[in-house]
Design a protein around this motif. Sequence first.
Motif, mmCIF file in Angstrom:
data_model
loop_
_atom_site.group_PDB
_atom_site.id
_atom_site.type_symbol
_atom_site.label_atom_id
_atom_site.label_comp_id
_atom_site.label_asym_id
_atom_site.label_seq_id
_atom_site.Cartn_x
_atom_site.Cartn_y
_atom_site.Cartn_z
ATOM 1 N N PHE A 1 0.821 -1.419 0.315
ATOM 2 C CA PHE A 1 0.189 0.363 -0.216
ATOM 3 C C PHE A 1 1.068 1.325 0.316
ATOM 4 O O PHE A 1 1.073 2.416 -1.101
ATOM 5 C CB PHE A 1 -0.810 0.599 1.095
ATOM 6 N N PHE A 2 2.392 1.019 0.526
ATOM 7 C CA PHE A 2 3.128 2.109 1.116
ATOM 8 C C PHE A 2 3.847 3.037 -0.233
ATOM 9 O O PHE A 2 3.890 3.674 -0.573
ATOM 10 C CB PHE A 2 3.226 2.449 2.749
ATOM 11 N N THR A 3 4.288 1.188 -0.568
ATOM 12 C CA THR A 3 4.994 1.830 -1.934
ATOM 13 C C THR A 3 4.276 1.658 -3.547
ATOM 14 O O THR A 3 5.174 3.202 -3.518
ATOM 15 C CB THR A 3 5.942 0.351 -2.385
ATOM 16 N N LEU A 4 3.228 1.811 -3.293
ATOM 17 C CA LEU A 4 2.514 1.857 -4.348
ATOM 18 C C LEU A 4 1.695 3.610 -4.518
ATOM 19 O O LEU A 4 1.563 4.271 -4.888
ATOM 20 C CB LEU A 4 1.367 1.246 -4.568
ATOM 21 N N THR A 5 0.874 3.402 -3.780
ATOM 22 C CA THR A 5 0.519 5.286 -3.456
ATOM 23 C C THR A 5 1.429 6.180 -2.776
ATOM 24 O O THR A 5 1.269 7.280 -3.851
ATOM 25 C CB THR A 5 -0.341 4.785 -1.966
ATOM 26 N N GLY A 6 2.822 5.594 -2.409
ATOM 27 C CA GLY A 6 3.657 6.404 -1.892
ATOM 28 C C GLY A 6 4.168 7.386 -3.421
ATOM 29 O O GLY A 6 4.589 8.514 -4.067
ATOM 30 N N PHE A 7 4.707 6.080 -4.563
ATOM 31 C CA PHE A 7 5.558 6.222 -5.826
ATOM 32 C C PHE A 7 4.539 7.462 -6.016
ATOM 33 O O PHE A 7 4.603 8.079 -6.787
ATOM 34 C CB PHE A 7 5.776 5.113 -6.677
ATOM 35 N N HIS A 8 3.220 7.112 -6.347
ATOM 36 C CA HIS A 8 2.534 7.848 -7.057
ATOM 37 C C HIS A 8 2.387 9.318 -6.634
ATOM 38 O O HIS A 8 2.392 10.086 -6.689
ATOM 39 C CB HIS A 8 0.711 7.192 -6.772
ATOM 40 N N GLY A 9 1.920 9.353 -5.262
ATOM 41 C CA GLY A 9 2.034 10.396 -4.586
ATOM 42 C C GLY A 9 3.386 11.188 -4.929
ATOM 43 O O GLY A 9 3.314 12.649 -5.198
ATOM 44 N N ALA A 10 4.367 10.614 -5.304
ATOM 45 C CA ALA A 10 5.766 11.149 -5.716
ATOM 46 C C ALA A 10 5.957 11.891 -6.675
ATOM 47 O O ALA A 10 6.191 13.066 -6.917
ATOM 48 C CB ALA A 10 6.570 10.424 -4.996
ATOM 49 N N HIS A 11 4.922 11.331 -7.985
ATOM 50 C CA HIS A 11 4.543 11.513 -9.248
ATOM 51 C C HIS A 11 3.237 13.288 -8.951
ATOM 52 O O HIS A 11 4.058 14.181 -9.946
ATOM 53 C CB HIS A 11 3.958 10.467 -10.386
ATOM 54 N N VAL A 12 2.268 12.682 -8.414
ATOM 55 C CA VAL A 12 1.257 14.189 -8.483
ATOM 56 C C VAL A 12 2.985 15.102 -7.399
ATOM 57 O O VAL A 12 2.307 15.998 -8.262
ATOM 58 C CB VAL A 12 0.116 14.139 -7.136
ATOM 59 N N PHE A 13 3.334 14.432 -6.567
ATOM 60 C CA PHE A 13 3.816 16.020 -6.360
ATOM 61 C C PHE A 13 5.208 17.098 -7.234
ATOM 62 O O PHE A 13 4.967 17.663 -7.019
ATOM 63 C CB PHE A 13 4.810 15.148 -5.038
ATOM 64 N N VAL A 14 5.210 16.237 -8.041
ATOM 65 C CA VAL A 14 6.426 16.151 -9.258
ATOM 66 C C VAL A 14 5.952 17.227 -10.065
ATOM 67 O O VAL A 14 5.165 18.036 -10.866
ATOM 68 C CB VAL A 14 6.985 15.247 -9.969
ATOM 69 N N GLY A 15 4.165 16.137 -10.267
ATOM 70 C CA GLY A 15 3.248 17.209 -11.575
ATOM 71 C C GLY A 15 2.898 18.806 -10.554
ATOM 72 O O GLY A 15 2.822 19.741 -11.640
ATOM 73 N N VAL A 16 2.640 18.870 -9.880
ATOM 74 C CA VAL A 16 1.923 20.594 -8.770
ATOM 75 C C VAL A 16 3.519 21.350 -9.137
ATOM 76 O O VAL A 16 3.104 22.551 -9.197
ATOM 77 C CB VAL A 16 2.019 20.108 -7.736
ATOM 78 N N VAL A 17 4.169 20.681 -8.779
ATOM 79 C CA VAL A 17 5.714 21.508 -8.622
ATOM 80 C C VAL A 17 6.111 22.293 -10.184
ATOM 81 O O VAL A 17 6.141 22.988 -10.819
ATOM 82 C CB VAL A 17 7.091 21.131 -8.574
ATOM 83 N N TRP A 18 5.703 21.475 -11.370
ATOM 84 C CA TRP A 18 5.513 20.782 -12.937
ATOM 85 C C TRP A 18 4.757 22.211 -12.872
ATOM 86 O O TRP A 18 5.043 23.316 -14.209
ATOM 87 C CB TRP A 18 5.506 20.175 -13.597
ATOM 88 N N LEU A 19 3.481 22.613 -12.314
ATOM 89 C CA LEU A 19 2.782 22.521 -12.972
ATOM 90 C C LEU A 19 2.734 24.706 -12.726
ATOM 91 O O LEU A 19 1.688 25.168 -13.358
ATOM 92 C CB LEU A 19 1.177 22.130 -12.148
ATOM 93 N N ILE A 20 3.484 24.317 -11.981
ATOM 94 C CA ILE A 20 3.350 26.089 -11.237
ATOM 95 C C ILE A 20 4.712 26.287 -11.465
ATOM 96 O O ILE A 20 4.868 28.091 -12.302
ATOM 97 C CB ILE A 20 3.602 26.143 -9.264
ATOM 98 N N VAL A 21 5.803 25.993 -12.045
ATOM 99 C CA VAL A 21 6.799 26.072 -13.326
ATOM 100 C C VAL A 21 5.587 27.005 -14.311
ATOM 101 O O VAL A 21 6.073 28.284 -14.928
ATOM 102 C CB VAL A 21 7.994 25.262 -13.483
ATOM 103 N N VAL A 22 4.802 25.822 -14.812
ATOM 104 C CA VAL A 22 4.618 26.430 -16.735
ATOM 105 C C VAL A 22 3.363 27.813 -16.084
ATOM 106 O O VAL A 22 2.973 28.243 -16.681
ATOM 107 C CB VAL A 22 3.053 25.577 -16.367
ATOM 108 N N LEU A 23 2.562 27.200 -14.455
ATOM 109 C CA LEU A 23 1.415 28.795 -14.600
ATOM 110 C C LEU A 23 2.663 29.992 -14.349
ATOM 111 O O LEU A 23 2.326 30.961 -14.931
ATOM 112 C CB LEU A 23 0.991 28.436 -12.897
#
Lengths: 192, 96
Positions: A130-152
């Motif tokens: 559970f923590f491995t799968l959701t953790g890796f996904h959460g890390a991807h979401v975090f990277v996505g949010v940072v990237w979206l801030i740069v794009v904004l």
Amino acid sequence: MEHNTHVGRLGIDTRKLGMWIFLASEIMFFTGLIGSYIVLRFANLNSWPVPSTILNIPLTGVNTFILICSSATLVLGLASIQRGYQEGLQVGLFLTILLGSLFLSIQVHEYRNLIQDGFTISHSIFGSCFFTLTGFHGAHVFVGVVWLIVVLIRSFMGFFTPEEYAGVEIVGLYWHFVDLVWIILFTILYLV
Amino acid sequence: MSEAEAVHKPVNYGAVFWSLLILTICEIITANLHMVAKPIIVVALVFLAIVKASLVALFYMHLKFEKFIIYFIVIFPLFLAVTLTVMVLADKAPKI
């Protein structure tokens, strides 16, 4: 129209092509994790808990809804800039960042509650999966949010026009892929 | 971005969004059906997840309007992913 130097011999924007190749590698990455999950689950069928007895399904259902909404706001932002509507792009990106951050906040809240109840990564094989799968996904979401801030920020600086919006489209591909992965993870971890 | 890439039929993003939302609600309802056999529920949930994932890929990621080379880039790892998953399932799933 200005000649687009990013379009290669295949007739595709090379930046977009690169993102699709990266996403292909991401498919294999998550397949490896999901494959391991299947092996571990079937090897421990008798001790495998019913997910709903441990996990908060209604809360995660709301979180899934939030991620689906974030994909919709991003794609509407992209459609806006394709029509030359800068404010629409900025509102779309801002809402996507907001929803992505909300998704992460709820996931942190979920983790905190689970850990307080004694369900940690070392609690059981289900806990590790559970923590491995959701953790890796959460890390991807975090990277996505940072990237979206740069794009904004880039959108406020006027980088994007109806002729040149690859930066938005590429972050969109990544973000929608993260949404797609969550759709699969939500089903196999929480519901099945 | 080339003009050829940008031009495609307008997508009804609202319809895709509502479809995803309704399918998510269907998933949660299906997962809570206690009178139906578990294997049927699992198959139904996996089917719903595949439909949702396909909607995101085809319309939000615009895969429906992409060139063949992009399909090839996606289908190749997807084929490997499905093969790996099916073979692991066939090997590890308990015999009925």
